[in-house]
Structure formats: C-alpha cells, structure tokens
Design a protein around this motif. Structure first.
Motif, PDB file in Angstrom:
ATOM      1  N   GLN A 112       0.824  -1.207   0.000  1.00 52.74           N
ATOM      2  CA  GLN A 112       0.000   0.000   0.000  1.00 52.74           C
ATOM      3  C   GLN A 112       0.858   1.257   0.000  1.00 52.74           C
ATOM      4  O   GLN A 112       0.619   2.194  -0.752  1.00 52.74           O
ATOM      5  N   ARG A 113       1.849   1.262   0.867  1.00 43.82           N
ATOM      6  CA  ARG A 113       2.705   2.448   0.932  1.00 43.82           C
ATOM      7  C   ARG A 113       3.421   2.682  -0.392  1.00 43.82           C
ATOM      8  O   ARG A 113       3.501   3.811  -0.881  1.00 43.82           O
ATOM      9  N   LEU A 115       2.523   1.739  -3.297  1.00 53.83           N
ATOM     10  CA  LEU A 115       1.556   2.141  -4.308  1.00 53.83           C
ATOM     11  C   LEU A 115       1.230   3.634  -4.175  1.00 53.83           C
ATOM     12  O   LEU A 115       1.077   4.330  -5.174  1.00 53.83           O
ATOM     13  N   ARG A 116       1.139   4.084  -2.966  1.00 53.98           N
ATOM     14  CA  ARG A 116       0.859   5.505  -2.769  1.00 53.98           C
ATOM     15  C   ARG A 116       1.983   6.377  -3.326  1.00 53.98           C
ATOM     16  O   ARG A 116       1.745   7.498  -3.773  1.00 53.98           O
ATOM     17  N   TYR A 117       3.175   5.870  -3.290  1.00 50.23           N
ATOM     18  CA  TYR A 117       4.288   6.634  -3.851  1.00 50.23           C
ATOM     19  C   TYR A 117       4.447   6.385  -5.341  1.00 50.23           C
ATOM     20  O   TYR A 117       5.410   6.824  -5.947  1.00 50.23           O
ATOM     21  N   ARG A 118       3.524   5.637  -5.888  1.00 48.56           N
ATOM     22  CA  ARG A 118       3.524   5.417  -7.329  1.00 48.56           C
ATOM     23  C   ARG A 118       4.851   4.875  -7.833  1.00 48.56           C
ATOM     24  O   ARG A 118       5.368   5.333  -8.856  1.00 48.56           O
ATOM     25  N   HIS A 135      -4.295  -5.448  -6.061  1.00 48.60           N
ATOM     26  CA  HIS A 135      -4.170  -3.994  -6.105  1.00 48.60           C
ATOM     27  C   HIS A 135      -3.067  -3.572  -7.074  1.00 48.60           C
ATOM     28  O   HIS A 135      -3.235  -2.638  -7.845  1.00 48.60           O
TER      29      HIS A 135
END
Lengths: 332, 332
Positions: A112-113, A115-118, A135
């Motif tokens: 998740q982390r 992914l948030r930072y792309r 995801h």
DNA sequence: CTGAAAGCGCTAACAG
DNA sequence: CTGTTAGCGCTTTCAG
C-alpha cells in the motif's frame, strides 16, 4: 547564502530563456541549439540546479522509483538482495524505496505504501495476500516475486530450484551411506521452507531411505540448537541432519559439538541451505546449497524494468539452479 | 476492470462533492461534517482511492521520505540500521529511500540522488565530502551522520564512544596481566577504525603497556586470517590480539586455532568490536564491544525528524556508550 | 528551434 | 463547513 531551492524558472530567468527551454535541455529527448544548451547549463551550474524529481514524476507519470519489500529474517538474508537490487537499478537511474516486512506477516501494508508513492514496479521477497497483488495489478504496477509463488497471472516470478536441490541432498547423502536422517524445518508458512522439506522427503523416498525425522526450528539458531539437544539421546541412530537453512544447522552443530562432544562429520553429517557467511568458517565447514541470490535479484529487477516498458509482456517464471557447496560437514 | 488510477476528482464526482472536500477528508487537519466525511469515504473505498503521495509531496512541500545512505561493508553491519530506521520511521508515516555506498568511496552521488527526490532529511553512515554536506545545508535538508564526523555546523551527529571503549579494552587487558598485544586495524580512511586504534593506543600508554604491534586487516575475514598467519612465528610473544571489528577477529581465531593449533584464551586472548552475530557462536565466544546501534539509529532518525519540524535547532552531537561483552576469548 | 500554455494530483488560502 | 481558485515544478503539445 540565498539557499532557496532553485527551479527551472530561476535558471530560465538567469539565462534569459523560457522555462520550457530549460526543461528540454535537461531531458534526454529534448532538442536545443548548442548555444542555448550551453547558456542554460552554465546558468544551471551557477545555481546548482537539478530538476526536482518529484515534480518530474508527477508530470511524466513515472517516478523512476522501484519499491522493494524484504523480509527481516534472522538478519542474514538481505544484505545480498539489497546490493544486487540497488546496484543494478542505480545504473539505470532508478532508486529504491524500501519496506521491511516482518517474517510471519504479509507485506500488504508495504505494498500500500509503495503504491501511494507510485513506484514504477515492486520487487518482493515477502509473502503477499492475493488482495495486495490484485491492487498492484489493478494499478498496473508490475510486481515480481522472488522465491515466493502466487497464482495470479500478470506476476513475474524468480525462484531457485528449492525442491530439486533438497531432493538432490537426500540422494547425495544416501549415496554416501546415510540412512536415518533428521530434517530441520523452517516455518510452516514459509513457501521456500516447505519446498525444501517436500523435496527432501521425495529424495528420501527415491533413495529408499526411511522417512526422515522432522523438527521445526523456525529458521533460528536457537531452534537448531534446542532441537539437537532434544534429540541427544536418540542422536546415535541419526546419520545426518539436514537443515532448511544454515542458521539452524549452525545451532545444531554448536549443540552437537560443544555440548554433546560429538564430531562432525564423524558422528553426524550436517547439511544446510543458503551458504550464509558463517557456513564457511573453519569450525563449521558446512556443506550447503547456494542459491544464486545475486543473479536472482538482478533478474528480478530486469524483469521489473522490462515490464515497465512493456506492460503486456506475458508473465515470466524463472527458475534458477542452486549450487551444491560441498564442505567438510558432509561429503559425497 | 477499469483499472485507471483514480484521483480525488473521481471520488469527488462519485460522491457529488468538490475535490477539495475529498482532500480535506484525507488530511489530518481537514474539517468536514460527518455526513460529508462518510459519503466521501464510501466513494473512496469503492474506487480504492488513496491520495497520490507524489502529488501530495509536490504541493505540500514535504515528501515524507527519509534518505538513508549506508555503507556496504562486509555485509554484516546494516541489517541493524535498516530495521532500526525503517521501523522507527514507519510509525511516523515516513518511508525510506535507500542508497548504498561503496566502502572506500564517498556517498556524494547518493546525496545528489536523494536531494533530487527532495527527501525531507538524510541519515548517513557513509563518508561524505564537505561539498556534499554543503549542498544539503544549502538546500536546507537536515543531515545526520552516524558514526562519522564532519566539521560543518548544522549537521547532527550520533556516534558511539569508539575511542573510550577501545581505550578501556587496553586497560582491561592490562589488568588481567596482558602486556604485549597486536592491534588489527581497519581501513585508514575509516573514521571509526582510526578512533578505535587511537583509543587503544592511548589505553596501552596509560596502562604502561608497550606500544601494540599493528597490522592492517581492512575489516575483512581474510585480513584477520592472513595477518595472524603472518605473525605465526612471533605469536609466542603476543598475549592478546585486539581487532577493530569482529570479522577480522574471527579470521584471526580461525588461523590461530585451526591452522596453528593454539588455544584461546589459553595461548592468546582475543577481543573484537561490534558484537556481530558470529561473535557469540560456541567456537568463538568472542569478547567484544557492542555499540548500541539500534538506539543510535533510532536517535538519528529522531534528530532528523525533529530538525525537519524545527530547522533552526542548534546542532546536536550525541555520544552513546558502548557496552563491553565479556565472553570466553578474553576475560578481566 | 523556441516560447506560451495546459495539465499531472494535490494542498491551502480565500470567499461564501 | 464547503466550494473556488491558485499554485507546487516539471513535461509536453501546440503555435510561431
């Protein structure tokens, strides 16, 4: 000391050109006349200007960051992956955003982390839930699993031949006259640990050896040590101990040699897995299986980078051969 | 499978509110009515929306990324820092952008890369040029050095008492009757290695011991092993070997015990530094100095985070006490 | 080849 | 409390 962070606008003003000109000069595909390029580079140098990678990312749609999730195991495993991955990536201008996952747990939060930072891709040596993988796939972030398995398509895998190499250990031991053995298992939840166990069992069957005794050592030194102590009365019947990793094997050796006064390989043969740094130390001389971790992780990053360029590539499963490292603790 | 990455606008549209409302709901300081918050969260969940951290960074002016530079030493050192740092940071919601520097070289390139990604702060265990440090200062990126020293103000330091602890080793050995010793040095360029050497020398002087013999073991197993072999004819005169790290000490022990048939501590006492995992193994039982690495790195990240909030804090130098770990290889 | 202008996705005043 | 608007620093059409 002016010290504000300079932007392309500052450079543009100083050089008397437009901001987009500056951008072009700093981009590989950008075209600019030699004089312009020169003027701009001079100004940039004066201001110590370097493009803001975050802004570039937002605009360009790629961060040039690779996410990496590693498992914090008995602190032996990951120096190797880190070097392999960062070394390989830096050459191609990527950086590594690191996440550390606990041994038992899933790396889902880590995903998740990242992914948030792309991040542009994820290289993972930790267990992941189907959902976390889903995801990544939904967000079209390539993910490559190292020494793990997932049933999802769209996921690349790089593994070593864990099953077969453990199987070969059984055959090798048998060929040297070993009959009764004890297998030190790793955690139930660990895919690699299970493969090694299954492979070893299969090898025993094929070699006509009896089913090995089994104990769970949790991959730790203490696990190996205590298991050996627990078997101290029955140790006479055991010809060899095979361990799913070196750490447990070392623990067992310490118990056998320094507590029970046995000699290795004279009284018991020992085989480990991983070729950890300790394995080669004089007091151990541990026969072990070396996975080409470095090569595996290089391959993993290659796959990741490749799939960034070309997301629709068919997913790849790579199996790399492990190498038997014969040392004194068991020979065949 | 729609699979485009959803933005706050998508969520806003789905929830029938403005984009800024969405932003507020996802920001800790944002205020919104319960119904609004509810509506938005529901929509967000449906789209699996999470704010884009890159865009947040650009706008907010902080990336919530900490840069970390570690030295790729004889692969023993950094599992600890990594856990300490990432563990500590994840709690406060930061991530780690990792750079690995080669042992000899400066971490200057690493600094440049981190600066381009606008990390909020840098924690570094590698050597850095004055210039690299100057860049950080100019860009107002807090930097904290771990077990390194720089003369620049504005730089925080966390070090262990390398000099004093080595000095105490000399005094301890002297108290147990040791007179003639050999010191295994680390690389000339390594600040910690030098301190340990100087400290040990000073201790010898204070204790009235003769100046120690000295050899350079480059922090490696081979370095320790070969140095011991080289001194094999003079080993009778030597009461103890002190090594600037455990790896060299282990190498020396292997040479002494397994090649020269000596016994430890009977014939020679051995003292290492760092309390590496090998140090406690039965065949070695190495007396050593343990730096509170974990605590040091926790402190380092704390300082970094603190200085992000308050850049004008006076710079802090923290010295943390090492601990003597007495094992069998040398006792006093 | 070069400049103007429109985003990338978000935060943060600023009005209602 | 909520929506509107203006950036953050860069890349990238699109005209000149």
């Amino acid at each position: 000391m002016t010290s504000r962070r300079h932007t392309s606008y500052d450079v543009a003003k100083l050089a008397g050109v437009s901001q987009s000109a500056v951008s072009r000069v700093f981009s590989p595909s950008g075209s600019a006349s030699p004089e312009m390029r020169d003027k701009i580079l001079r100004a940039a140098k004066k201001l110590n200007y370097k493009p803001n990678a975050i802004a570039q990312s937002l605009s360009y749609g790629r961060t040039r960051i690779i996410g990496m999730i590693i498992t914090h195991f008995s602190n032996q495993i990951y120096p190797v992956p880190l070097n392999a991955v960062t070394g390989n990536l830096m050459e191609s201008g990527e950086s590594v955003l690191l996440q550390i996952a606990e041994p038992g747990a899933l790396g889902d939060d880590a995903v998740q982390r990242l992914l948030r930072y792309r991040v542009d891709a994820i290289v993972c040596t930790s267990d992941l839930s189907k959902q976390a993988i889903a995801h990544c796939i939904a967000e079209k972030v390539p993910i490559v699993l190292v020494n793990r398995k997932s049933s999802s398509p769209h996921v690349d895998h790089v593994v070593s031949d864990n099953f077969e190499s453990s199987q070969r250990v059984a055959l090798g031991l048998a060929s040297s006259g070993v009959v009764k053995t004890l297998f030190l298992k790793g955690p139930e939840s660990n895919w690699v640990a299970q493969l090694r166990y299954k492979g070893y069992q299969k090898g025993c069957r094929e070699a006509g050896m009896p089913r090995p005794l089994t104990a769970d050592g949790q991959f730790t030194y203490e696990g190996g040590y205590e298991t050996a102590m627990k078997y101290s009365d029955r140790i006479g019947e055991i010809d060899a101990i095979v361990s799913a990793n070196d750490t447990m094997a070392i623990g067992a050796i310490d118990a056998l040699v320094y507590e029970m006064g046995l000699s290795i390989p004279g009284d018991v043969r020992i085989v480990g897995h991983n070729d950890s740094p300790e394995a080669r130390l004089k007091p151990y001389q541990l026969t072990t299986i070396r996975q080409p971790m470095d090569a595996m992780l290089k391959k993993a990053t290659e796959l990741a980078l490749q799939r960034i360029e070309n997301p629709d590539l068919p997913s790849t499963d790579i199996i790399m051969a492990s190498e038997l490292v014969l040392r004194k603790s068991a020979v065949w």
